[in-house]
Design an enzyme around this catalytic site. Structure first.
Site, PDB file in Angstrom:
ATOM      1  N   ALA A 244       0.818  -1.209   0.000  1.00 13.08           N
ATOM      2  CA  ALA A 244       0.000   0.000   0.000  1.00 13.08           C
ATOM      3  C   ALA A 244       0.856   1.265   0.000  1.00 13.08           C
ATOM      4  O   ALA A 244       2.091   1.216   0.084  1.00 13.08           O
ATOM      5  CB  ALA A 244      -0.928  -0.015   1.207  1.00 13.08           C
ATOM      6  N   HIS A 245       0.168   2.396  -0.072  1.00 13.55           N
ATOM      7  CA  HIS A 245       0.868   3.680  -0.192  1.00 13.55           C
ATOM      8  C   HIS A 245       1.752   3.979   1.020  1.00 13.55           C
ATOM      9  O   HIS A 245       1.410   3.699   2.154  1.00 13.55           O
ATOM     10  CB  HIS A 245      -0.109   4.834  -0.438  1.00 13.55           C
ATOM     11  CG  HIS A 245      -1.235   4.950   0.546  1.00 13.55           C
ATOM     12  ND1 HIS A 245      -2.338   5.717   0.301  1.00 13.55           N
ATOM     13  CD2 HIS A 245      -1.442   4.410   1.764  1.00 13.55           C
ATOM     14  CE1 HIS A 245      -3.160   5.658   1.329  1.00 13.55           C
ATOM     15  NE2 HIS A 245      -2.634   4.866   2.225  1.00 13.55           N
ATOM     16  N   ASN A 246       2.925   4.523   0.722  1.00 10.58           N
ATOM     17  CA  ASN A 246       3.906   4.971   1.715  1.00 10.58           C
ATOM     18  C   ASN A 246       4.558   3.843   2.512  1.00 10.58           C
ATOM     19  O   ASN A 246       5.267   4.101   3.486  1.00 10.58           O
ATOM     20  CB  ASN A 246       3.293   5.995   2.673  1.00 10.58           C
ATOM     21  CG  ASN A 246       2.958   7.295   1.978  1.00 10.58           C
ATOM     22  OD1 ASN A 246       1.836   7.458   1.497  1.00 10.58           O
ATOM     23  ND2 ASN A 246       3.913   8.207   1.893  1.00 10.58           N
TER      24      ASN A 246
END
Length: 354
Positions: A244-246
């Site tokens: 997922a993001h980051n």
């Protein structure tokens, strides 16, 4: 296909021959299928019978392995690693054929190294870069401003979205997506007068895939909301994994099929996660942590720990819990019988129940 003497293979992998070093071998095969002109390897004692019955011309084994009389072997410190190196000799990686297929689409501002290979229907967008000796298979899309380093292989239908960066010697298996939008929505109860809705949070960061990474088929690495989602040097990620993001995946980590890592979680160096493990967001997973298959990690894990279960707990405690679970039904029956016995004893003694 190339052929090698056993002595030549020994020199390549730092092993010692027991038997005929002049034996010429032209391939590598499983113990059950290998012929007299092929080499195999034996490192798991589950396959002892197959080893003893094998017709392989030679077998790679480790120093302490007991060998049937007359068997030609190549002894090495690490049989599986030697197998990998020997297999690479017989099946060397594909090399780029410097060309751009007529049906490939290369934007005028893109920079594709003359030694790279771009196959039919691949697309390289504005200001994108493709490094020396890299191979783009049919259907690959390298989007605006994205960068692919040297000696990379991007298989069919890989997508590297805008402004994402792929390092050197990276392998992206078919259908892999680098830089898809992260899953970010803010709930708006009013919806600008149109009723409640989930308002999309722009995902304006990117993804950096460092050198020597391999990502499996249909694995997705989401771009950061802000900043960078990063896959560290030498990490290997299996098929159908969601990053997922980051998220920050540490160098040399191994994530097995169907692992999911939620947003902003940081994995240290050399983390190993078994198949279908899930890790919730905003956690710190220390260096060298091992996570059992199908585990649900819901809290930070200190470096070097091994955890299993859902919610994940130290592996030793989980094993004890699983051992107890097997006997839970019998324990329940015993407890019921003990309660009845206590009730009888109280009745005989004329005591009231508490």
């Amino acid at each position: 296909m190339a052929s090698y003497t056993l002595a030549e293979l020994a020199a390549r992998v730092g092993g010692a021959v027991e038997g005929d070093g002049s034996l010429r071998l032209d391939g590598i095969a499983p113990l059950e299928e290998a012929s007299a002109s092929e080499i195999s390897f034996f490192s798991n004692r589950k396959y002892r019978k197959a080893f003893e019955a094998s017709r392989a011309g030679a077998v790679v084994v480790e120093p302490r392995e007991q060998v049937p009389a007359g068997r030609t072997v190549l002894r090495v410190a690490n049989a599986y690693l030697a197998f990998a190196k020997i297999s690479t000799l017989f099946h060397p990686p594909r090399e780029a054929v410097p060309e751009v297929a007529p049906t490939a689409v290369i934007h005028p501002t893109a920079r594709v190294h003359p030694s790279a290979q771009v196959m039919p229907l691949a697309c390289v967008g504005p200001d994108a870069q493709v490094g020396a000796r890299s191979i783009l298979f049919p259907g690959v899309h390298v989007a605006d401003g994205a960068r692919v380093g040297e000696d990379c292989v991007l298989y069919h239908n890989v997508v590297v979205r805008e402004r994402c960066a792929v390092g050197n010697r990276v392998i992206l298996q078919p259908g892999c997506v680098i830089g898809s939008d992260g899953f970010g929505f803010a709930f708006d109860p009013e919806g600008e007068g149109k009723g409640p809705r989930h308002y999309k949070v722009p995902q304006v960061g990117n993804v950096v895939v460092e050198d020597d990474v391999e990502l499996g088929a249909n694995t997705c690495v989401d771009r950061a909301t802000l900043g960078t989602t990063r896959i560290g040097r030498g990490a290997k990620i299996d098929n159908l994994v969601q990053i997922a993001h980051n998220v920050q995946v540490g160098p040399l980590s191994l994530l097995v099929s169907q692992v999911g890592v939620a947003g902003s979680t940081k994995l240290g160096m050399g983390v190993v996660a078994g198949g279908q493990a899930g890790i919730v967001g905003h956690l710190e997973i220390g260096d060298g942590v091992r996570i059992g298959a199908q585990s649900g990690v819901m809290a930070d894990v200190q470096a070097g720990e091994t955890v299993s279960g859902s919610p994940a707990v130290p592996h030793g405690g989980w094993l004890k819990a699983m051992a107890s679970l097997e006997h839970l039904h019998d324990m329940r029956k015993e407890l019921r019988e003990l309660r009845r016995e206590v009730e009888r004893l109280r009745a005989d003694a004329g005591e009231d129940e508490p």
